[in-house]
Design a protein around this motif. Structure first.
Motif, PDB file in Angstrom:
ATOM      1  N   LEU A  80      44.067 -31.679  36.743  1.00 19.47           N
ATOM      2  CA  LEU A  80      44.159 -30.932  35.486  1.00 19.47           C
ATOM      3  C   LEU A  80      45.613 -30.569  35.175  1.00 19.47           C
ATOM      4  CD1 LEU A  80      42.493 -29.653  33.206  1.00 19.47           C
ATOM      5  CD2 LEU A  80      42.311 -27.583  34.589  1.00 19.47           C
ATOM      6  N   GLN A  96      37.970 -27.297  27.572  1.00 18.99           N
ATOM      7  CA  GLN A  96      37.009 -28.325  27.968  1.00 18.99           C
ATOM      8  C   GLN A  96      37.538 -29.729  27.668  1.00 18.99           C
ATOM      9  OE1 GLN A  96      34.314 -28.158  29.811  1.00 18.99           O
ATOM     10  NE2 GLN A  96      34.793 -25.979  30.029  1.00 18.99           N
ATOM     11  N   VAL A 102      39.674 -30.555  30.572  1.00 16.72           N
ATOM     12  CA  VAL A 102      38.842 -30.800  31.762  1.00 16.72           C
ATOM     13  C   VAL A 102      38.216 -32.191  31.694  1.00 16.72           C
ATOM     14  CG1 VAL A 102      36.737 -30.091  32.984  1.00 16.72           C
ATOM     15  CG2 VAL A 102      38.370 -28.364  32.196  1.00 16.72           C
ATOM     16  N   SER A 132      40.774 -34.828  32.326  1.00 11.92           N
ATOM     17  CA  SER A 132      41.107 -34.836  33.755  1.00 11.92           C
ATOM     18  C   SER A 132      40.045 -35.584  34.542  1.00 11.92           C
ATOM     19  CB  SER A 132      41.230 -33.396  34.267  1.00 11.92           C
ATOM     20  OG  SER A 132      41.264 -33.359  35.668  1.00 11.92           O
ATOM     21  N   SER A 133      38.764 -35.279  34.250  1.00 11.88           N
ATOM     22  CA  SER A 133      37.648 -35.878  34.972  1.00 11.88           C
ATOM     23  C   SER A 133      37.521 -37.373  34.670  1.00 11.88           C
ATOM     24  CB  SER A 133      36.358 -35.149  34.587  1.00 11.88           C
ATOM     25  OG  SER A 133      35.256 -35.747  35.199  1.00 11.88           O
TER      26      SER A 133
END
Length: 236
Positions: free
Chosen positions: A213, A200, A203, A206-207
Motif C-alpha cells: 500500500l 478503498q 487498497v 495494492s491488492s
C-alpha cells in the motif's frame, strides 16, 4: 588465564561509556567492536553482522579486513560458527580449526586465511534475530572468561541494533502514513469521491497489483507531483 574482576569491571565501564558516547548506529557498532577487541581475551579481531529479512546477512562493522573476508566466506557457503550462531541462536565456538569437523568446506578455506579459533554470538531482541557478534583468532584455544565477557558486549550490540531498528520502523511508519494521507487526498480531489472510497481505491490497487500500500500511495503522490510540476521556460 583468569582476569582480575576489578580490571574487567573497569574495562566494561569504560567500554559502555565509549559505546554510549556515539550517536549514529555505525559509530556505536564501531565503538562496540573496538571495546570488545580490547576487553575480550584471546581474539585479535571482532565484527558485527546484521540480518536483512530472512536470507541476507551483512557485515556492518569490524576491526580489520579479516572480519570481512571470513564473514563473506561463511555467508557465501552458508556454514561456519558465526553463521550458525545467527541462524540457530546462542553461542557457537570453534576452539581449533585443525580438529574442526562440523563445517568441512568452510574450514578448508578459512584455514588459508590463517584463522584458528572463532566464536559467534547471536544478537536478538523480542522482535527476532538482529545479527551476530563475531570473534576471530589466529591462535587456537578460547579463554574461559571470553564467553562471559563477549555476552556482555552482545547485550550492548543487541540494544543498539534494536533501538536503531525501532527508530527506522517509526520513521518509516510516519512516512507511510503521510504518503497514504496525501494519496487519499489526491484521489478524493481527482475523482470527487469521499475519503473512505478513496482509501478503498488505494487498497484495491495494492491488492490487484500485489504491491505494498505504501508503494502504491507513493506512486500516486509522485505522479501528481509530475503532473503539477512547473515547466522550465525554454532558454531559461
Amino acid at each position: 588465564m583468569h582476569h582480575d574482576r576489578s580490571s574487567v569491571a573497569a574495562a566494561l565501564t569504560e567500554a559502555a561509556r565509549t559505546i554510549n558516547a556515539h550517536r549514529s548506529l555505525d559509530d556505536t557498532l564501531d565503538a562496540i567492536v573496538r571495546a570488545a577487541q580490547e576487553t575480550v581475551p584471546g581474539f585479535e579481531h571482532v565484527g558485527i553482522s546484521i540480518t536483512h529479512g530472512d536470507r541476507q546477512i551483512e557485515t556492518r562493522s569490524g576491526t580489520g579486513p579479516l572480519v570481512w573476508e571470513i564473514d563473506d566466506l561463511q555467508y557465501k557457503l552458508g556454514e561456519g560458527p558465526c553463521y550458525d550462531a545467527i541462524r540457530r541462536g546462542g553461542v557457537t565456538i570453534m576452539e581449533d580449526i585443525a580438529t574442526e569437523q562440523r563445517w568441512p568446506r568452510y574450514v578448508e578455506e578459512a584455514a588459508r586465511h590463517g584463522l584458528h579459533a572463532q566464536m559467534g554470538l547471536q544478537l536478538y531482541s523480542e522482535d527476532g534475530t538482529l545479527g551476530g557478534l563475531n570473534f576471530y583468532s589466529r591462535e587456537p584455544g578460547i579463554d574461559p572468561d571470553a564467553i562471559q565477557l563477549a555476552e556482555l558486549f552482545a547485550a550492548h550490540a543487541s540494544i543498539a541494533l534494536g533501538r536503531a531498528r525501532h527508530e527506522h520502523q517509526l520513521n518509516e511508519s510516519v512516512t507511510t502514513r503521510q504518503a497514504i494521507g496525501t494519496a487519499v487526498g489526491i484521489i478524493m480531489e481527482r475523482y470527487r469521491i469521499p475519503e473512505d472510497r478513496a482509501f478503498q481505491f488505494l487498497v484495491r490497487a495494492s491488492s490487484t497489483g500485489n504491491v505494498k500500500l505504501r508503494v502504491v500511495a507513493q506512486e500516486v503522490v509522485d505522479a501528481a507531483g509530475r503532473a503539477y510540476a512547473v515547466p522550465t521556460p525554454e532558454g531559461g
